[in-house]
Scaffold this motif. Structure first.
Motif, PDB file in Angstrom:
ATOM      1  N   SER A   1      15.051  11.210  -3.976  1.00 42.82           N
ATOM      2  CA  SER A   1      14.287  12.112  -5.049  1.00 42.82           C
ATOM      3  C   SER A   1      15.139  13.137  -5.389  1.00 42.82           C
TER       4      SER A   1
ATOM      5  N   PHE B   1      14.375   3.641 -13.188  1.00 37.82           N
ATOM      6  CA  PHE B   1      13.364   3.953 -12.119  1.00 37.82           C
ATOM      7  C   PHE B   1      11.903   4.014 -12.715  1.00 37.82           C
TER       8      PHE B   1
ATOM      9  N   ARG C   1       8.908   1.895 -11.473  1.00 33.07           N
ATOM     10  CA  ARG C   1       7.632   2.249 -10.946  1.00 33.07           C
ATOM     11  C   ARG C   1       6.407   1.706 -11.622  1.00 33.07           C
TER      12      ARG C   1
ATOM     13  N   TYR D   1       4.704   3.880  -2.344  1.00 26.30           N
ATOM     14  CA  TYR D   1       5.881   3.465  -3.162  1.00 26.30           C
ATOM     15  C   TYR D   1       7.047   4.381  -2.780  1.00 26.30           C
TER      16      TYR D   1
ATOM     17  N   ASN E   1       8.391   2.924   0.688  1.00 22.34           N
ATOM     18  CA  ASN E   1       9.073   1.751   0.394  1.00 22.34           C
ATOM     19  C   ASN E   1      10.256   1.849  -0.385  1.00 22.34           C
ATOM     20  N   SER E   2      10.566   2.816  -1.382  1.00 25.60           N
ATOM     21  CA  SER E   2      11.762   3.089  -2.037  1.00 25.60           C
ATOM     22  C   SER E   2      12.753   3.612  -1.118  1.00 25.60           C
ATOM     23  N   ARG E   3      12.519   4.470  -0.070  1.00 30.93           N
ATOM     24  CA  ARG E   3      13.453   4.939   0.977  1.00 30.93           C
ATOM     25  C   ARG E   3      13.883   3.808   1.908  1.00 30.93           C
TER      26      ARG E   3
ATOM     27  N   PHE F   1      16.172   1.245  -0.653  1.00 29.68           N
ATOM     28  CA  PHE F   1      17.474   1.792  -0.934  1.00 29.68           C
ATOM     29  C   PHE F   1      18.421   2.209   0.244  1.00 29.68           C
TER      30      PHE F   1
ATOM     31  N   LEU G   1      10.666  -3.108  -1.487  1.00 28.25           N
ATOM     32  CA  LEU G   1      10.223  -2.354  -2.283  1.00 28.25           C
ATOM     33  C   LEU G   1       8.665  -2.637  -2.732  1.00 28.25           C
TER      34      LEU G   1
END
Length: 210
Positions: free
Chosen positions: A127, A144, A148, A159, A162-164, A167, A205
């Protein structure tokens, strides 16, 4: 004067190439600006400072060099997704976002930019990276936002988690693949690998709370 400008531009590009590869192999903090200058073939130990100010300026320059072309390629892929009516398809959106990074190679044929991102991300949250370089990649920001919006069932904290995970998995999978000694050297094998990684990245994700 034009001749001098060309020399400086070449030196700066050499520094960027060397820095990306060294950062990819060792991490940003483990590499000194003097090591970068030496790897770039410069006899001037202060070459990095002359062209980029400091290491932070050099890191910024690496993003500035790669992000515009990545954003343009993402725009092409996003247009295809839109034509196919898949703007709510998370995997299609992730492909538009991530395939351009897979496609990026350095002068040695390595995916050093992905490895640089993987190393850099250990110390800088995704982020924060987006916020710092948002001005360089408007299409990336749009993707992005679409991703979302396509998974509203996930809470903001979930979220983010999960994103971390997703990716990080994507970046490190590519790093490991590029360093694999026994992997087949063929376009078909590459295609199978990246499709599998993208599918698994999507599953990470969108994973619900247990």
């Amino acid at each position: 004067m034009p001749k001098t400008a060309n020399i400086r531009k070449t030196t700066a590009e050499n520094i960027l190439d060397a820095a990306e590869q060294l950062f990819a192999d060792r991490g940003v903090d483990a590499v000194s600006v003097r090591q970068i200058a030496t790897a770039a073939g410069s006899s001037n130990n202060f070459a990095v400072q002359y062209h980029f100010g400091d290491k932070a300026g050099l890191v910024r320059a690496l993003f500035e060099r790669r992000l515009p072309s990545l954003d343009a390629r993402r725009g092409e892929l996003l247009a295809e997704v839109a034509r196919e009516g898949r703007l709510q398809d998370v995997q299609a959106l992730l492909e538009a976002l991530l395939l351009p990074m897979w496609e990026q190679r350095d002068s040695s044929g390595r995916r050093s930019y992905v490895a640089f991102l993987a190393a850099h991300w250990r110390f800088t949250p995704q982020s924060d990276l987006r916020l710092r370089h948002k001005d360089l990649a408007p299409t990336t920001e749009m993707i992005f936002s679409l991703i979302r919006a396509a998974i509203p069932q996930l809470s903001s904290p979930l979220y983010g988690t999960n994103s971390r995970l997703a990716f990080s998995f994507f970046l490190n999978s590519i790093v490991e693949y590029d360093h694999g000694e026994s992997r087949p050297n063929s376009g078909e094998a590459d295609e199978r690998f990246i499709r599998k990684v993208l599918k698994l990245t999507t599953l990470l994700l969108v994973a619900p709370e247990e």
